[in-house]
Design a protein around this motif. Structure first.
Motif, PDB file in Angstrom:
ATOM      1  N   ASP A 171       0.818  -1.217   0.000  1.00  0.00           N
ATOM      2  CA  ASP A 171       0.000   0.000   0.000  1.00  0.00           C
ATOM      3  C   ASP A 171       0.849   1.263   0.000  1.00  0.00           C
ATOM      4  OD1 ASP A 171      -2.266  -1.614   0.194  1.00  0.00           O
ATOM      5  OD2 ASP A 171      -2.046  -1.730   2.387  1.00  0.00           O
ATOM      6  N   ASP A 209      -0.768   1.436  -7.576  1.00  0.00           N
ATOM      7  CA  ASP A 209      -1.393   0.942  -6.334  1.00  0.00           C
ATOM      8  C   ASP A 209      -0.482   1.052  -5.109  1.00  0.00           C
ATOM      9  OD1 ASP A 209       0.301  -1.058  -7.106  1.00  0.00           O
ATOM     10  OD2 ASP A 209      -1.272  -2.533  -7.539  1.00  0.00           O
ATOM     11  N   THR A 210       0.641   1.764  -5.242  1.00  0.00           N
ATOM     12  CA  THR A 210       1.541   1.941  -4.101  1.00  0.00           C
ATOM     13  C   THR A 210       1.960   3.408  -3.989  1.00  0.00           C
ATOM     14  OG1 THR A 210       2.415  -0.277  -4.541  1.00  0.00           O
ATOM     15  CG2 THR A 210       3.677   1.104  -3.036  1.00  0.00           C
TER      16      THR A 210
END
Ligand SMILES: [Zn+2]
Length: 302
Positions: A196, A213-214
């Motif tokens: 994350d 997504d990070t």
């Protein structure tokens, strides 16, 4: 029945001076369903008055320690057990000299045990870190007179990543420069691409480690902005201070050649900090890890 939860008192009461009991412990670990022939996989029966088993199918004779590090060693099993316990439980690491004094063994043997036990502690295929991951680099080693600020002479760079509330991964890096290539490669090897959040300081080499997504969040350590909300690298900083204290306290000077082994030991002990079966799991690894010749270790340099 064997108790797998261990402290020093019951370890000595159970195994002290008693290799037969150590052997039984190893047999329970290796063959929970009874002795198995290493050649054909069929059942073995004990040969009376001996440590060996005879295969009911192919009549091959074998022992629980055959092919393992315990087999060739002239050291009694119960001293192996005590050494393993001490290395595993010692929070700041155990030096060969401490082991030598405590177990009344030669320095050479103590040194060999330390390396073997550390080798068994290596993680074969560590999982990638996920969730929130803090990443940082530090420098260790070097002679005292070079310790002045800014001088990296004789020092070795170590990279670290820690999952908040989870495992740590440490790596010795040959290069002394925390370049973009070095840092990006380390992040790719240790963290899940779907992690994350990544947290680092503002070193330019970290730029670009984020993707869709990070997220990548940084703290500016030069401006003494150590913590901003939950954006910080306190987890990995804590690991560095623990690691550096363990080097100062136990090893004085870690040679660069063996830094890898020390890092493996530290990493494994840290990641197993909540495991009550640490001793048992390390003994099982020793039993299953391939033999490493004493000569081979000596050639690596003591
Ligand atoms: Zn057989």
């Amino acid at each position: 029945m064997i108790s797998y939860e261990t402290n020093l008192v019951n370890l000595i009461a159970q195994f002290g001076g008693n290799d037969g009991k150590c052997r039984h412990y190893l047999e329970c670990l290796k063959w929970p369903g009874g002795p198995v022939c290493p050649r054909c996989g069929k059942e073995g029966v004990k040969i009376s008055q001996r440590e060996s088993y005879d295969c009911t199918a192919c009549h091959y004779q074998f022992t629980v320690t055959a092919g393992s590090i315990f087999h060739d060693s002239h050291l009694p099993l119960w001293k192996w057990f005590l050494a393993t316990y001490m290395v595993v439980e010692s929070k700041k690491g155990m030096s060969a000299n401490q082991l030598k004094r405590t177990l009344e063994i030669s320095y050479k043997t103590a040194w060999y045990l330390c390396h073997r036990i550390r080798k068994a502690m290596e993680e074969a295929n560590p999982a990638k870190l996920s969730g929130t991951v803090e990443i940082d680099e530090t420098y260790v080693g070097g002679k005292r007179r070079h310790v002045g600020r800014g001088s990296l002479e004789g020092k070795t760079m170590v990279l670290g990543a820690i999952e908040r509330g989870g495992d740590v991964r440490l790596r010795v890096e040959g290069s002394k420069k925390a370049s973009k290539g070095v840092l990006h490669k380390f992040v790719a090897e240790t963290t899940d691409p779907k992690a994350d959040r990544l947290m680092t300081d503002e070193a330019p080499g970290y730029l670009g480690i984020a993707d869709e997504d990070t997220t990548h969040e940084t703290v500016n350590q030069k401006a003494e902005e150590w913590v901003r909300g939950d954006v910080h690298t306190n987890g990995i900083e804590g690991v560095w201070s623990l690691f550096k204290r363990s080097i100062v306290g136990s090893y004085h000077q870690v040679s660069a050649k063996h830094l890898d082994a020390y890092l493996d030991e530290f990493e494994w002990r840290f990641n197993q900090r909540k495991n009550p079966y640490l001793f048992r799991d390390t003994i099982a690894r020793l039993l299953n890890s391939p033999k490493m010749e004493f000569k081979e270790l000596i050639e690596k340099g003591a």
